[in-house]
Design an enzyme around this catalytic site. Sequence first.
Site, PDB file in Angstrom:
ATOM      1  CB  VAL A   5      63.975  67.263  23.609  1.00  0.00           C
ATOM      2  CG1 VAL A   5      63.755  67.249  23.799  1.00  0.00           C
ATOM      3  CG2 VAL A   5      63.714  68.499  22.864  1.00  0.00           C
ATOM      4  CE  LYS A   6      70.911  61.638  23.956  1.00  0.00           C
ATOM      5  NZ  LYS A   6      70.464  60.029  22.709  1.00  0.00           N
ATOM      6  CB  ALA A   7      61.818  64.424  26.183  1.00  0.00           C
ATOM      7  CG  PHE A  50      69.557  60.667  28.181  1.00  0.00           C
ATOM      8  CD1 PHE A  50      68.084  60.850  27.887  1.00  0.00           C
ATOM      9  CD2 PHE A  50      70.295  59.594  26.786  1.00  0.00           C
ATOM     10  CE1 PHE A  50      67.917  60.065  26.718  1.00  0.00           C
ATOM     11  CE2 PHE A  50      69.814  59.328  26.741  1.00  0.00           C
ATOM     12  CZ  PHE A  50      68.627  58.703  25.685  1.00  0.00           C
ATOM     13  CE1 TYR A  94      66.578  57.428  22.089  1.00  0.00           C
ATOM     14  CE2 TYR A  94      65.950  59.320  23.537  1.00  0.00           C
ATOM     15  CZ  TYR A  94      66.607  59.175  22.487  1.00  0.00           C
ATOM     16  OH  TYR A  94      67.641  59.811  21.767  1.00  0.00           O
TER      17      TYR A  94
END
Length: 305
Positions: free
Chosen positions: A153-155, A33, A159
């Site tokens: 990495v915005k995986a 994202f 989160y």
Amino acid sequence: MPSYAFFQNKIIPLEDAKIGIMTHALHYGTAIFEGIRGNWNAEKKQTYIFRMREHYKRLENGCKVLKIKLPYTIDEICEKTIELVAKCGFQEDAYIRPLAYTSTQVLGVRLHDLEHDFFMFVIPWGRYLDVDKARCCVSSWHRPEDNVIPPQVKACGVYINNALAKTEAVNNGYDEAIMLSPDGHVSEGTGENLFLVIGGKLVTPATTDSILMGITRNTVIELAEKELGIPTIQRSIDRGELYTADECFLTGTAAHVTPVYEIDQRTVADGEIGPITAKIQDIYAKVIRGNHPKYMHWCTPVYKK
Ligand code: PMP
């Protein structure tokens, strides 16, 4: 004002954009994202999308790591983003949430032999850390090391780590958590990068300390250098330095530049917003709203005049 989504190649009302319960990304977090801001400028009656292309470049890099094939080019996504924000027509700050995800309706932990899709939506969103200055604690949760899940990495799945830290902090009465790297150096907030001011210079964790390479971080480094003549040292920071720094602030697309006045129940300097933090906040606020002529190349206007 209703929100809209770009979903399956069409702009539709947000509430009509739905995915099936077997979607792979929902079960295994296999999605990337972004968070992008559209900043409303009331005088110019304009919304400026801040550093849009850089956000999509980071999304593309994340997709490479997760082997997600983006069904659109970055140029197409940029164009659609402008169209979508304009369609929503908010006269306030907006937040754009793009998501590239594993869309196959199938079970099985893997990254291969799967299909992918991309959607985004726009919502009105004001301040993220809803305080003028934040009280933070060092979290008992560490950032993952690169060999666990690459933290740059915005995986989506990553989160969980940030959410554990955030809820621990808020349940203990703090505004935000500061997470440490796997080897115990200062890393970042749960949705922000961290800066200290030490001896008139900015100090921020190095890329090797399990941070997300923040676009706001990069913006602040450039503005501090070019507009204030303040250099930034990127190096590992020890936890103890948090308690003795002259100033501390957090940076992020959602949180902007948020001063930190207390860490682990020790005030940062005198507990007031520091002079360098205040100057950076001021310049940053002008730049992102399209009020600084030198940095208009970072701002994409949404409404055609
Ligand atoms: N670190 C983390 C973990 C984040 O989620 C974010 C928000 N994207 C940031 C830092 C700040 O990055 P940016 O300035 O690009 O929003």
